[in-house]
Structure formats: C-alpha cells, structure tokens
Write an enzyme that holds these catalytic residues in place. Structure first.
Site, PDB file in Angstrom:
ATOM      1  CG  ASP A 103      32.190  37.305  35.762  1.00 63.86           C
ATOM      2  OD1 ASP A 103      32.057  36.830  36.885  1.00 63.86           O
ATOM      3  OD2 ASP A 103      32.844  38.281  35.318  1.00 63.86           O
TER       4      ASP A 103
ATOM      5  CG  ASN B 261      39.545  46.395  31.053  1.00 64.90           C
ATOM      6  OD1 ASN B 261      38.608  46.581  31.739  1.00 64.90           O
ATOM      7  ND2 ASN B 261      40.093  45.819  29.988  1.00 64.90           N
TER       8      ASN B 261
ATOM      9  CG  HIS C 278      36.324  44.320  32.774  1.00 62.98           C
ATOM     10  ND1 HIS C 278      37.728  43.373  32.844  1.00 62.98           N
ATOM     11  CD2 HIS C 278      35.967  43.940  34.118  1.00 62.98           C
ATOM     12  CE1 HIS C 278      37.876  43.079  33.853  1.00 62.98           C
ATOM     13  NE2 HIS C 278      37.007  43.212  34.720  1.00 62.98           N
TER      14      HIS C 278
ATOM     15  CD  GLU D 174      38.419  42.159  29.419  1.00 62.10           C
ATOM     16  OE1 GLU D 174      38.242  43.283  29.526  1.00 62.10           O
ATOM     17  OE2 GLU D 174      39.258  41.322  29.918  1.00 62.10           O
TER      18      GLU D 174
HETATM   19  C1  F6R Z   1      33.849  39.850  38.819  1.00 59.86           C
HETATM   20  C2  F6R Z   1      33.673  40.835  37.601  1.00 59.86           C
HETATM   21  C3  F6R Z   1      34.501  41.638  37.317  1.00 59.86           C
HETATM   22  C4  F6R Z   1      35.139  42.710  38.378  1.00 59.86           C
HETATM   23  C5  F6R Z   1      36.425  43.419  38.255  1.00 59.86           C
HETATM   24  C6  F6R Z   1      36.687  44.182  39.497  1.00 59.86           C
HETATM   25  O1  F6R Z   1      32.781  38.782  38.914  1.00 59.86           O
HETATM   26  O2  F6R Z   1      32.602  40.311  36.834  1.00 59.86           O
HETATM   27  O3  F6R Z   1      34.073  42.677  36.375  1.00 59.86           O
HETATM   28  O4  F6R Z   1      34.056  43.264  39.052  1.00 59.86           O
HETATM   29  O5  F6R Z   1      37.392  42.804  37.421  1.00 59.86           O
HETATM   30  O6  F6R Z   1      37.457  43.380  40.143  1.00 59.86           O
HETATM   31  P1  F6R Z   1      38.054  43.603  41.398  1.00 59.86           P
HETATM   32  O7  F6R Z   1      36.640  43.996  42.420  1.00 59.86           O
HETATM   33  O8  F6R Z   1      38.588  42.595  41.782  1.00 59.86           O
HETATM   34  O9  F6R Z   1      38.564  45.145  41.543  1.00 59.86           O
END
Ligand code: F6R
Length: 238
Positions: free
Chosen positions: A66, A132, A134, A139
C-alpha cells in the site's frame, strides 16, 4: 494455519529464515512486502543476512501492499521512502524490480494486480495487522473480492498512524492498497503481530468468525499462512 509464539527478536530471526529458504529454492521469487513498525525487526535481519552473503535478492521482485495518497515517493512518511530506508536500499534487489503502488498517479492502481500476475504472482506475502483487523489498508467492511483500489482511511487508522506524522491533520485521508483478493492470491502468507495493542484483533482474526468486519479473519481460509505472535499479541488466545 501455523501459529508461532515467541519474542520479537526470535520472530524476526525465524521469519527471516523463511526468506533464506524461499530465495535459495527460488532466487527469482516475488515478495509481497509491508510497512509499519511490525516488520522493522525482520527487515533488519534480512539486511544483515544479505550483507553476510546468506541470502540474495538480486533476482527477486517486490510488490508493496500500500501507499498513502498524495505523498511523493521522496516524502519521509511515504511507504516508498520507508521501504527504501528500511530494506530496499540496503539489499541487492534491483530498484526497477521493486514496486510500491503510486499514491500520486491513481490511474496506476487498476493495473497493479495485473503487474503482479504478469510477474508470476506473489510467492510470499508479508502482513502486519491494524488494531481494527485491517490488512494492507483494507478497512473493516472491505469486500473479499477486492483488488488493488483507493480507500478512505478510518479515523482509528489515522489516529494509530499519527505517531509517525506531526499531527493527525498531517495523516493522509486516503491510500491505495492491494485488495483482500490480491492478498489471498499469494501462494504463502506470513502475518506478524507484536504487542498488547494487537491482542484483541488477533483473537478475533484467528479464533473469531470469518467476516469482512475483521478483514484479517479471511486468512483462516488461506491454505498456507504462518502467524508469528509475541507473547503479548497472543495473550488473549484460548
Ligand atoms: C502497512 C500495512 C498495514 C500495517 C498495519 C500495522 O503496509 O499494510 O496494514 O501492517 O497497520 O501497522 P504497525 O506494524 O505499524 O502496527
């Protein structure tokens, strides 16, 4: 689904071994990569192993999950910048074989899945998980058939990511992300979750019902998923 519970340090080492194994068997593997704080330990380990000559990315191709909309690749909070800083600039992967969705030219999102398919499909997709549930920026409520698309970020995701920006107002409101289907098309998946803040969503993901309300729960239906948890993230599991 295989669940491995250990310390963050051991998790980084064990997950890195998956890359050593894969890239020795298939040097031109297609790797799906993630950003965020979770994979940083793993990326450090991959950089170390690459420097020591124990694994090479020279024939590999990478596709990131992403990117924020509106951030140039040179912006220090863009995911392209993150990837270069934490992994790509420090290993022997050719830059032209590394892909991060464009957050500037949004017309490119429509062809991201076909680029992945043309490269041969993702062999190993790395995932973190949002508070959440994701995965990528899919989301709650994202349809399971979704491919790479533009999303509105939820308030909870923007709040969670505000720690990297000056203030929440600086966090972009949109992102481009691989879809649930894009992720599920990967041949193998590694999900890493660290810390107490992930415990509840991990319980829902692994032991709750499969529902678009917890996007990561769909991973229960994938034939080859390894989940690495530290003791805190695993603390609510039965
Ligand atoms: C990042 C991504 C997100 C993160 C998630 C957890 O490329 O796709 O899904 O993996 O938000 O983020 P952290 O690792 O910062 O807790």
């Amino acid at each position: 689904m295989r669940i491995i519970i250990d310390t963050p340090e051991k998790i980084a080492e064990m997950a890195a071994l998956r890359y050593v194994e894969l890239l020795s068997q298939k040097p031109n593997a297609i790797l799906g990569l993630a950003t965020g704080s979770t994979p940083i330990g793993l990326y450090k380990e991959l950089v170390k192993l690459n420097r020591e000559g124990k694994l090479s990315f020279k024939d590999a191709t990478t596709f990131n999950l992403d990117e924020y909309v509106g951030l140039e690749p040179t912006h220090d909070q863009s995911y392209r910048y993150f990837m270069n800083e934490n992994l790509l600039s420090h290993v022997d992967v050719p830059t032209e074989k590394t892909h991060v969705p464009s957050g500037i030219d949004l017309t490119k999102a429509a062809s991201y899945d076909s680029e992945i398919a043309a490269a041969g499909g993702i062999d190993l997709q790395l995932l973190g998980i949002g508070n959440n549930g994701h995965i990528g920026f899919n989301e709650p409520g994202t349809p399971i058939g979704s491919t790479t698309h533009l999303v509105e970020l939820t308030q909870s995701t923007r709040e969670a990511n505000a720690r990297f920006f000056g203030s929440i107002d600086d966090v972009p409101t949109q992102a481009v992300t691989m879809g649930i289907k894009t992720v599920m098309n990967a041949k193998s998946i590694i999900l890493i979750a660290l810390g107490k803040g992930k415990a509840e969503t991990i319980k829902n993901t692994l032991q709750g019902e499969v529902t678009p309300e917890v996007p990561a729960s769909i991973l229960q239906l994938h034939p080859d998923v390894e989940v690495y948890l530290d003791h805190e993230a695993a603390s609510l599991l039965d």
